[in-house]
Design an enzyme around this catalytic site. Structure first.
Site, PDB file in Angstrom:
ATOM      1  N   ASP A  18      39.631  12.427   7.116  1.00 18.37           N
ATOM      2  CA  ASP A  18      39.224  11.034   7.014  1.00 18.37           C
ATOM      3  C   ASP A  18      38.498  10.891   5.671  1.00 18.37           C
ATOM      4  O   ASP A  18      38.180  11.894   5.015  1.00 18.37           O
ATOM      5  CB  ASP A  18      38.298  10.707   8.191  1.00 18.37           C
ATOM      6  CG  ASP A  18      37.749   9.297   8.129  1.00 18.37           C
ATOM      7  OD1 ASP A  18      38.490   8.383   7.735  1.00 18.37           O
ATOM      8  OD2 ASP A  18      36.564   9.113   8.457  1.00 18.37           O
TER       9      ASP A  18
ATOM     10  N   ASP B 204      35.627   7.978   4.458  1.00 17.70           N
ATOM     11  CA  ASP B 204      34.208   7.638   4.582  1.00 17.70           C
ATOM     12  C   ASP B 204      33.524   8.444   5.678  1.00 17.70           C
ATOM     13  O   ASP B 204      34.058   8.613   6.774  1.00 17.70           O
ATOM     14  CB  ASP B 204      34.065   6.148   4.915  1.00 17.70           C
ATOM     15  CG  ASP B 204      34.410   5.259   3.739  1.00 17.70           C
ATOM     16  OD1 ASP B 204      33.500   4.692   3.134  1.00 17.70           O
ATOM     17  OD2 ASP B 204      35.623   5.137   3.429  1.00 17.70           O
TER      18      ASP B 204
ATOM     19  N   THR C 134      43.367   7.780   5.829  1.00 16.26           N
ATOM     20  CA  THR C 134      42.225   6.880   5.757  1.00 16.26           C
ATOM     21  C   THR C 134      42.589   5.465   6.162  1.00 16.26           C
ATOM     22  O   THR C 134      43.756   5.048   6.025  1.00 16.26           O
ATOM     23  CB  THR C 134      41.646   6.872   4.328  1.00 16.26           C
ATOM     24  OG1 THR C 134      40.643   5.862   4.210  1.00 16.26           O
ATOM     25  CG2 THR C 134      42.723   6.590   3.290  1.00 16.26           C
TER      26      THR C 134
ATOM     27  N   LYS D 284      45.931   6.688  13.512  1.00 22.30           N
ATOM     28  CA  LYS D 284      45.933   7.974  12.806  1.00 22.30           C
ATOM     29  C   LYS D 284      46.834   9.022  13.441  1.00 22.30           C
ATOM     30  O   LYS D 284      47.185  10.001  12.787  1.00 22.30           O
ATOM     31  CB  LYS D 284      44.499   8.499  12.658  1.00 22.30           C
ATOM     32  CG  LYS D 284      43.740   7.729  11.590  1.00 22.30           C
ATOM     33  CD  LYS D 284      42.496   8.437  11.117  1.00 22.30           C
ATOM     34  CE  LYS D 284      41.826   7.604  10.020  1.00 22.30           C
ATOM     35  NZ  LYS D 284      40.550   8.191   9.567  1.00 22.30           N
TER      36      LYS D 284
END
Length: 367
Positions: A103, A105, A139, A303
């Site tokens: 990922d 952030d 992301t 995801k």
């Protein structure tokens, strides 16, 4: 006292490990619905590898002194990190890890920041590439312009380019899957921003080809309506941001940084999720509604589709040879949660933990 606590905790981990092994045996036979673990935890999913929980507990107990504590019992974080260690141990003992996805952030860099040159995770990722492991960044950030991703990830991309120039690594595979599962870019030493766009038709999974554009836009229309309803009901100082494969709310632009509180964000996610779940559109196209820290977005896909697409694009890598690292694994409003359907996972809570996780991965690989 400490020895007794250590023994009891280790025995508990051993028992859970055996339950997981039993479940995996049932998975292999196609009878996972009959496993002991399934009866105890009906929502349990797929295991791509065994989990060496007893050994992992001993490893973490040595570092976190869990058994030495008199008043504070094993915590959520103790269990989370033990599970991470158990997964790393299993992966490294079953051969090479072919793909590690991250990922962005809170996993590689602080929320809203960028992956800058001095970030300590960069040399750890370069080590993975030197070992022949492919690297993906899956992301929620959805851009169609390579320059936007370079702006967020320039420290890593520059470091990979430099490693190629210095002949430290040959033909590294670094890909970015943006918007959860919508935009694919691949590292290219000769391209502007070191990234080239990969047309969707060349990497999409067969199931994704059935998603009709009309249904996608219709779902985003319903999501936008739900978000506007939340803005009105909670009187949020927010504005709608609509993209071709996502829609969300962000703070209204102005002096100072507007900050939504956690409860407002979670309420918005849950309301929007329920409205989409009950809609006709939500049954036609997969979607992900998630809390981005100071925004809420609904993306097409999730995801699990992103990681599966990375695996296919890189030659058909198996879930048991893939590790996804992320910070959002709670079932509500967390977009890393679905990655568990595609591969093994590690749950971290900060970029510092990601660095520690990669150091531990190297330690187990060398042991």
């Amino acid at each position: 006292m400490e020895t007794g606590a250590h023994r009891r905790y280790a025995e508990i981990m051993h028992d859970v490990e055996e339950l997981i092994n039993d479940h995996i045996e049932h998975q292999t036979r196609g009878t996972q619905g009959r496993s002991k673990l399934k009866h105890l935890v009906p929502s349990v999913g797929v295991f791509f590898t065994p989990l060496l929980l007893e050994e992992a507990f001993k490893f973490q107990d040595d570092r976190r002194k869990i058994s030495s504590r008199r008043f504070v019992p094993p915590s959520f974080n103790d269990i989370r990190l033990t599970l991470n260690s158990a997964q790393l141990m299993s992966l490294t003992r079953n051969g090479s890890i072919d793909l590690v996805t991250f990922d962005g952030d809170v996993t590689l860099y602080d929320d809203g920041e960028s992956l800058t040159d001095e970030n300590p995770v960069i040399p750890r990722i370069l080590k993975l590439l030197c070992q022949g492991t492919h690297v993906g960044i899956v992301t929620a950030a959805g851009y169609t312009d390579a320059a936007k991703y370079y702006e967020r990830l320039h420290g890593l991309l520059d470091a990979v380019a430099n490693a190629i120039t210095e002949k430290e690594v040959e033909d590294p595979k670094v890909i970015i899957l943006g918007g959860e599962s919508n935009y694919l870019f691949e590292f290219d030493f000769h391209a502007e921003s070191f990234l080239k766009y990969v047309p969707r038709k060349t990497w999409m999974l067969d199931e994704m080809r059935s998603w009709q554009e009309e249904d996608i836009q219709s779902l985003l229309d319903v999501a936008e309506g739900a978000l506007r309803e939340c803005i009105g009901n909670m009187q949020l100082s927010a504005q709608i941001l609509r993209k071709d494969r996502a829609v969300g709310i962000i703070p209204v632009a102005g002096p100072g940084k507007q900050k939504f509180n956690r409860e407002q964000l979670e309420e918005t996610v849950l309301v929007t999720q329920q409205i989409l779940d009950l809609s006709i559109q939500g049954k036609k196209v997969p979607f992900c509604a998630f809390n981005g820290g100071n925004d809420v977005f609904v993306d097409i896909g999730d995801k699990s589709w992103g990681v599966l697409s990375c695996q296919r694009y890189l030659g058909g890598i198996e879930g048991g040879k893939t590790l996804h690292v992320g910070d959002q694994f709670l079932s509500a409003g967390a977009n890393d949660f679905k990655a568990r359907l595609a591969c093994t996972t590690a749950w971290i809570a900060s970029p510092t933990e990601t660095v520690a996780l990669l150091d531990e991965l190297h330690f187990h690989s060398e042991s």
